[in-house]
Design an enzyme around this catalytic site. Structure first.
Site, PDB file in Angstrom:
ATOM      1  N   PHE A 107       0.793  -1.352  -0.104  1.00 27.89           N
ATOM      2  CA  PHE A 107      -0.165   0.007  -0.097  1.00 27.89           C
ATOM      3  C   PHE A 107       1.021   1.239   0.026  1.00 27.89           C
ATOM      4  O   PHE A 107       0.381   2.239  -0.425  1.00 27.89           O
ATOM      5  CB  PHE A 107      -1.008   0.011   1.173  1.00 27.89           C
ATOM      6  CG  PHE A 107      -0.387   0.283   2.450  1.00 27.89           C
ATOM      7  CD1 PHE A 107       0.064   1.623   2.786  1.00 27.89           C
ATOM      8  CD2 PHE A 107       0.070  -0.688   3.319  1.00 27.89           C
ATOM      9  CE1 PHE A 107       0.690   1.812   4.251  1.00 27.89           C
ATOM     10  CE2 PHE A 107       0.845  -0.510   4.578  1.00 27.89           C
ATOM     11  CZ  PHE A 107       1.032   0.773   4.968  1.00 27.89           C
ATOM     12  N   LYS A 161      -1.215  -7.961  -8.511  1.00 25.57           N
ATOM     13  CA  LYS A 161      -2.273  -7.776  -7.320  1.00 25.57           C
ATOM     14  C   LYS A 161      -1.728  -6.728  -6.319  1.00 25.57           C
ATOM     15  O   LYS A 161      -0.779  -7.047  -5.675  1.00 25.57           O
ATOM     16  CB  LYS A 161      -2.065  -9.272  -6.492  1.00 25.57           C
ATOM     17  CG  LYS A 161      -3.471  -9.761  -5.968  1.00 25.57           C
ATOM     18  CD  LYS A 161      -3.760  -8.526  -4.827  1.00 25.57           C
ATOM     19  CE  LYS A 161      -2.818  -8.636  -3.334  1.00 25.57           C
ATOM     20  NZ  LYS A 161      -3.484  -7.761  -2.631  1.00 25.57           N
ATOM     21  N   GLU A 220      -4.991  -3.825  -1.746  1.00 21.90           N
ATOM     22  CA  GLU A 220      -6.527  -3.561  -1.859  1.00 21.90           C
ATOM     23  C   GLU A 220      -6.984  -2.398  -0.928  1.00 21.90           C
ATOM     24  O   GLU A 220      -7.855  -1.641  -1.041  1.00 21.90           O
ATOM     25  CB  GLU A 220      -7.425  -4.637  -1.327  1.00 21.90           C
ATOM     26  CG  GLU A 220      -7.293  -5.175   0.406  1.00 21.90           C
ATOM     27  CD  GLU A 220      -5.865  -5.824   0.715  1.00 21.90           C
ATOM     28  OE1 GLU A 220      -6.009  -6.284   1.778  1.00 21.90           O
ATOM     29  OE2 GLU A 220      -5.228  -6.041  -0.246  1.00 21.90           O
ATOM     30  N   SER A 235       5.934  -6.701   4.170  1.00 21.82           N
ATOM     31  CA  SER A 235       6.484  -7.003   5.398  1.00 21.82           C
ATOM     32  C   SER A 235       7.116  -8.441   5.370  1.00 21.82           C
ATOM     33  O   SER A 235       7.059  -9.499   4.533  1.00 21.82           O
ATOM     34  CB  SER A 235       5.429  -7.219   6.383  1.00 21.82           C
ATOM     35  OG  SER A 235       4.463  -8.309   6.165  1.00 21.82           O
ATOM     36  N   CYS A 247       9.967   1.461   3.660  1.00 23.61           N
ATOM     37  CA  CYS A 247      10.739   0.451   4.065  1.00 23.61           C
ATOM     38  C   CYS A 247      12.260   0.923   4.091  1.00 23.61           C
ATOM     39  O   CYS A 247      13.065   0.294   4.567  1.00 23.61           O
ATOM     40  CB  CYS A 247      10.728  -0.933   3.218  1.00 23.61           C
ATOM     41  SG  CYS A 247      11.497  -0.542   1.647  1.00 23.61           S
ATOM     42  N   GLU A 265       9.422  -3.460  13.610  1.00 20.21           N
ATOM     43  CA  GLU A 265       9.309  -2.534  12.466  1.00 20.21           C
ATOM     44  C   GLU A 265       8.113  -1.827  12.825  1.00 20.21           C
ATOM     45  O   GLU A 265       6.768  -2.296  12.514  1.00 20.21           O
ATOM     46  CB  GLU A 265       9.435  -3.302  11.292  1.00 20.21           C
ATOM     47  CG  GLU A 265       9.267  -2.283  10.007  1.00 20.21           C
ATOM     48  CD  GLU A 265       9.040  -2.875   8.838  1.00 20.21           C
ATOM     49  OE1 GLU A 265       9.380  -2.397   7.740  1.00 20.21           O
ATOM     50  OE2 GLU A 265       8.577  -4.119   8.670  1.00 20.21           O
TER      51      GLU A 265
END
Length: 497
Positions: A149, A173, A176, A226, A281, A382
């Site tokens: 995202f 993909k 969402e 992640s 990240c 994290e």
């Protein structure tokens, strides 16, 4: 409320699973759309379209593929403000940050425009009598891309332009949570001349992801997200015989030596820790201050942090926008009181921020936590939000040991005026990307992006030469043509004479 569609075989497609996710404006908390969550048959339809399209796209000329990439570059550039607005509306980041994301993605499109140079093979002539050996690279087939995202434009552009330029077809993909910018990029690719079925989008959750990882017609999987999910993607897809590049999470350290320009270091720490609300990240989440400059550096960072303007991403005055969801905001905020309870000093507490006129938005202020130790949750986890931890170190060696003991190894940076110390650090630190007086060392498009340890699962980094190698297979061809003056047939093994 707008319903977002899949994009399969060159056409928009309604969802048929009966399941939907909600798309929200993070600045207001209001639901603005719904996105279909694909069923297994829907994923299969997209993969089938990609597999069929590969029969022609995989053998299309380099000239055709590069022409499409050049046209795509122009279309994305012409629509960059529109795409940035979609990012801000669904992710929440400020408009300038969204534009920067698109610019970094375009670097990879430009790399794909030069794919003929990157796919050039090697030839050795006369390795034996009238025998030549040639090495070439060919596309792998159908590639699945699963993207996060936090960069709904940049990360997809890290993947599919190179994959398509190499001759593969693609099933994407996206997250969402904020799918519209990704979908718009794919629509523009189709407008640029990408044939039906070559580039497809299926929205979804774990059902769609696992089907892509297991589908027998998917040959390779690219993932950014992640660490736990990266490991799942790597292990599951690998068990089904696919090549995998899975980029995971991070806990990036910025080492500040006593000789550093502290104003420059403080500016860098604030930008790298709080830019994009810390949801990246490559964010700096730990500053390691070497004695005796800790107090002065923390003071400078705190002054800058308190001065930041936080508000909706579409307000030109905003320097940082909201987080992606209320749940994520609350999780990020929970680390600040926990750090205080565990013995850290909370210098700036941004939790509980309410933005006037946007009381329902998913906002939090920036937080700065000093005197952190490795046992504390604020260091060990994290967080993926605007919380910056400061650890004190007595000397360079203690700082290096701390950084190298981290389970992650995505990126790191050192701030110093000492070239010898910087060179030593870049050789000794255990991380995939290193900055010297550069806080976020994301490589340019013609180098590759990727970390070490729990930040990467698989052997290939993303984009650059590693990306080209990941999206192609090597083949070696040995040939011998009889000389016209030869007679008869020789079935013997070639000699080296």
């Amino acid at each position: 409320m707008k319903t977002i569609q899949h994009f399969i075989d060159g056409k928009h497609a309604d969802g048929t699973s009966g399941r939907h996710g909600t798309v929200t404006d993070p600045a207001t908390g209001e639901a603005t759309g719904q996105v279909p969550l694909a069923s297994v048959p829907e994923v299969d339809t997209a993969v089938s379209a990609a597999a069929k399209a590969f029969e022609s796209w995989g053998t299309a000329s380099l000239a055709k593929r590069t022409q499409v990439m050049f046209q795509y570059r122009e279309l994305v550039n012409a629509h960059r403000d529109e795409i940035a607005e979609l990012i801000t509306a669904q992710h929440g980041k400020v408009h300038s940050d969204a534009l920067g994301e698109i610019a970094r993605g375009l670097e990879i499109v430009e790399l794909a425009c030069g794919i003929p140079q990157l796919l050039k093979g090697e030839t050795s002539t006369q390795v034996s009598t009238r025998v030549d050996v040639e090495s070439i690279r060919q596309p792998v087939g159908v590639v699945a891309g699963i993207t996060p995202f936090n960069f709904p434009a940049m990360v997809p552009m890290w993947m599919f332009p190179v994959a398509l330029a190499c001759g593969n077809t693609f099933v994407l993909k996206p997250s969402e949570k904020d799918p519209s910018a990704t979908l718009r990029l794919v629509e523009l690719a189709h407008e640029a001349g990408v044939p039906d079925g070559v580039l497809n989008v299926v929205h979804g959750d774990k059902t769609a992801v696992d089907r892509l990882l297991e589908h027998p017609d998917v040959d390779a999987v690219s993932f950014v997200g992640s660490t736990p999910i990266a490991k799942h993607v790597h292990d599951t897809a690998g068990a089904h015989g696919k090549r995998v590049q899975a980029l995971g999470g991070a806990k990036n350290h910025m080492l500040v030596l006593p000789d550093a320009d502290l104003d420059q270091a403080a500016d860098a720490a604030v930008s790298a820790a709080y830019g994009s609300a810390g949801e990246r990240c490559m964010a700096v989440s730990v500053v390691v201050a070497v004695d005796p400059i800790g107090d002065e550096l923390v003071g400078k960072i705190a002054d800058r942090a308190r001065a930041l303007t936080i508000g909706p991403g579409n307000d030109p005055a905003s320097e940082m926008g909201p987080l992606i969801t209320a749940e994520h905001r609350d999780k990020v905020a929970s680390y600040v009181p926990r750090a205080r309870e565990q013995g850290a000093e909370v210098v700036v507490d941004g939790t509980g921020l309410v933005v006037e006129g946007h009381e329902g938005g998913f906002f939090t202020g920036v937080s700065l936590v000093d005197q952190v130790t490795p046992e504390m949750d604020v260091y060990a986890d994290e967080i993926f939000g605007p919380v910056l931890a400061v650890v004190r170190a007595k000397n360079y060696q203690e700082a290096l040991t701390l950084i190298n003991r981290s389970r992650w190894g995505n990126g790191t940076a050192i701030f110093t005026r000492d070239g010898g110390a910087a060179r030593r650090f870049q050789m000794e630190v255990r991380a995939g990307m290193v900055g010297v007086n550069v806080p976020i060392p994301v490589p340019v498009g013609y180098h590759s992006f990727g970390g070490w340890k729990d930040s990467l699962f698989g052997d290939h980094h993303i984009y650059g030469n590693d990306g080209v190698h990941f999206y192609t297979r090597g083949k070696v061809i040995t040939t011998r043509w009889p000389d016209p003056s030869d007679g008869g047939v020789d079935l013997g093994f070639p000699s080296n004479s």
